[in-house]
Write an enzyme that holds these catalytic residues in place. Structure first.
Site, mmCIF file in Angstrom:
data_model
loop_
_atom_site.group_PDB
_atom_site.id
_atom_site.type_symbol
_atom_site.label_atom_id
_atom_site.label_comp_id
_atom_site.label_asym_id
_atom_site.label_seq_id
_atom_site.Cartn_x
_atom_site.Cartn_y
_atom_site.Cartn_z
ATOM 1 N N ASP A 89 42.233 40.643 -4.695
ATOM 2 C CA ASP A 89 42.922 40.581 -3.398
ATOM 3 C C ASP A 89 41.933 40.860 -2.255
ATOM 4 O OD1 ASP A 89 42.670 43.285 -3.783
ATOM 5 O OD2 ASP A 89 44.771 43.763 -3.362
ATOM 6 N N ASP A 146 44.624 39.807 -9.157
ATOM 7 C CA ASP A 146 45.182 41.054 -8.616
ATOM 8 C C ASP A 146 46.651 40.911 -8.240
ATOM 9 O OD1 ASP A 146 43.038 42.732 -8.825
ATOM 10 O OD2 ASP A 146 42.380 42.507 -6.753
ATOM 11 N N LYS A 179 45.487 42.641 -12.698
ATOM 12 C CA LYS A 179 44.936 43.952 -12.328
ATOM 13 C C LYS A 179 45.836 44.558 -11.258
ATOM 14 C CE LYS A 179 40.857 44.431 -9.934
ATOM 15 N NZ LYS A 179 41.341 45.059 -8.687
ATOM 16 N N GLU A 195 46.224 48.504 -8.909
ATOM 17 C CA GLU A 195 45.519 49.735 -8.541
ATOM 18 C C GLU A 195 46.371 50.968 -8.838
ATOM 19 O OE1 GLU A 195 44.333 49.394 -4.437
ATOM 20 O OE2 GLU A 195 43.226 47.543 -4.800
ATOM 21 N N GLU A 227 36.041 52.081 -8.673
ATOM 22 C CA GLU A 227 35.517 51.719 -7.351
ATOM 23 C C GLU A 227 35.150 52.983 -6.562
ATOM 24 O OE1 GLU A 227 37.654 48.728 -5.208
ATOM 25 O OE2 GLU A 227 36.387 48.950 -3.444
HETATM 26 O O1 KIV Z 1 39.910 42.715 -4.927
HETATM 27 C C1 KIV Z 1 38.819 42.738 -5.512
HETATM 28 O O2 KIV Z 1 37.961 41.878 -5.347
HETATM 29 C C2 KIV Z 1 38.563 43.844 -6.425
HETATM 30 C C3 KIV Z 1 37.156 44.069 -6.866
HETATM 31 C C4 KIV Z 1 36.396 44.714 -5.788
HETATM 32 C C5 KIV Z 1 37.083 44.856 -8.106
HETATM 33 O O3 KIV Z 1 39.453 44.559 -6.757
#
Ligand code: KIV
Length: 264
Positions: A52, A91, A119, A121, A188
């Site tokens: 994202d 994401d 993914k 968070e 991160e």
């Molecule tokens: O959104 C993204 O690109 C990420 C990476 C920085 C891991 O989550």
């Protein structure tokens, strides 16, 4: 052999998980469209993320909190058309996984758009959502440390793990994600010693960004690696190419040649 490359088989979430026990580092990069996905895949990157970060590096938003499901789906479709050999993860955007039902519905939407893993968070606070996604048969990629979707609440991109309570919480979150069945997790902006400690305490690969060299792999936002965004200055990445400068030069050279033709 096709165009100088050996035919390689599709990368699965299990293969990414096993890279750690085989002692192989995971190099992951982001892509948001067909050509970048194809180029990264041709270069042999095993894990490509439609992150994202799309919001900041492609769509011009000030942070990732503005990215919608529809925008993610649009870019996942474009990336998936490259049919990468790499595992293609995407994401779940901000507020798309606040409930278990939302998490499952939106993870399914990203899979329908062509992602092969999702993914999100967070750690223990989203563990029911993570378990429900995995119960649907959808591979899950964790993300701990600085959580960009929470940048407005925490007031900036701050390094995590400096105080003991954060350090312990990160360890617990990482173990919870591993136990829930995540195949890997991003760390991160975690202090290097804490990232190293997490990496030795869990069996799945830790993939660092701005978290030092002790992780089991590294991930970068591809435009940062290529120097495409000179208006962002980041401590954790030194561009390996000055793409912005080269593009400006080539464009003005071309413009000059066009203008000279017009006058001739
Ligand atoms: O959104 C993204 O690109 C990420 C990476 C920085 C891991 O989550």
């Amino acid at each position: 052999m096709v165009f100088g490359m050996t035919t390689r088989s599709k990368v699965t979430d299990d293969e990414i998980r096993q890279m750690k026990s085989l002692g192989r580092k995971v190099a992951a990069l982001t892509a948001y469209d067909y050509p970048m996905t194809k180029l990264l895949d041709d270069a042999g990157i095993p894990l490509i993320l439609v992150g994202d970060s799309l919001g900041m590096v492609v769509l011009g938003y000030p942070d990732t909190t503005h990215v919608t499901m529809a925008e993610m789906e649009h870019h996942v479709r474009a990336a998936a058309r490259a049919q990468p050999r790499a595992l293609l993860s995407a994401d779940l955007p901000f507020r798309s996984y606040e409930t278990v039902q939302d998490a499952v519905t939106n993870a399914r939407r990203l899979i329908a758009a062509g992602a092969e893993a999702v993914k999100a968070e967070g750690g223990i606070e989203i563990i029911d959502q993570v378990k429900a996604i995995i119960a649907e048969g959808i591979p899950f990629f964790g993300h701990l440390g600085m959580l960009p979707q929470h940048v407005l609440e925490v007031g900036g991109y701050k390094v995590q793990g400096k105080v003991e309570s954060e350090h312990q919480r990160l360890l617990q979150d990482a173990k919870a994600l591993e136990q829930a069945g995540a195949f890997a997790l991003v760390l991160e902006l975690v202090t290097s010693p804490v990232a190293g400690e997490i990496s030795t305490h869990i069996s799945i690969p830790t993939i660092g960004i701005g978290s030092g060299k002790l992780c089991d792999g590294q991930v970068l936002v591809t435009p940062d690696l290529l120097g495409m965004l000179p208006w962002f200055s980041l401590k954790h990445v030194k561009p390996r190419l000055n793409a912005a400068e080269q593009m400006r030069r080539v464009v003005s050279e071309w413009q000059e040649s066009v203008c000279q033709q017009a006058m001739a």
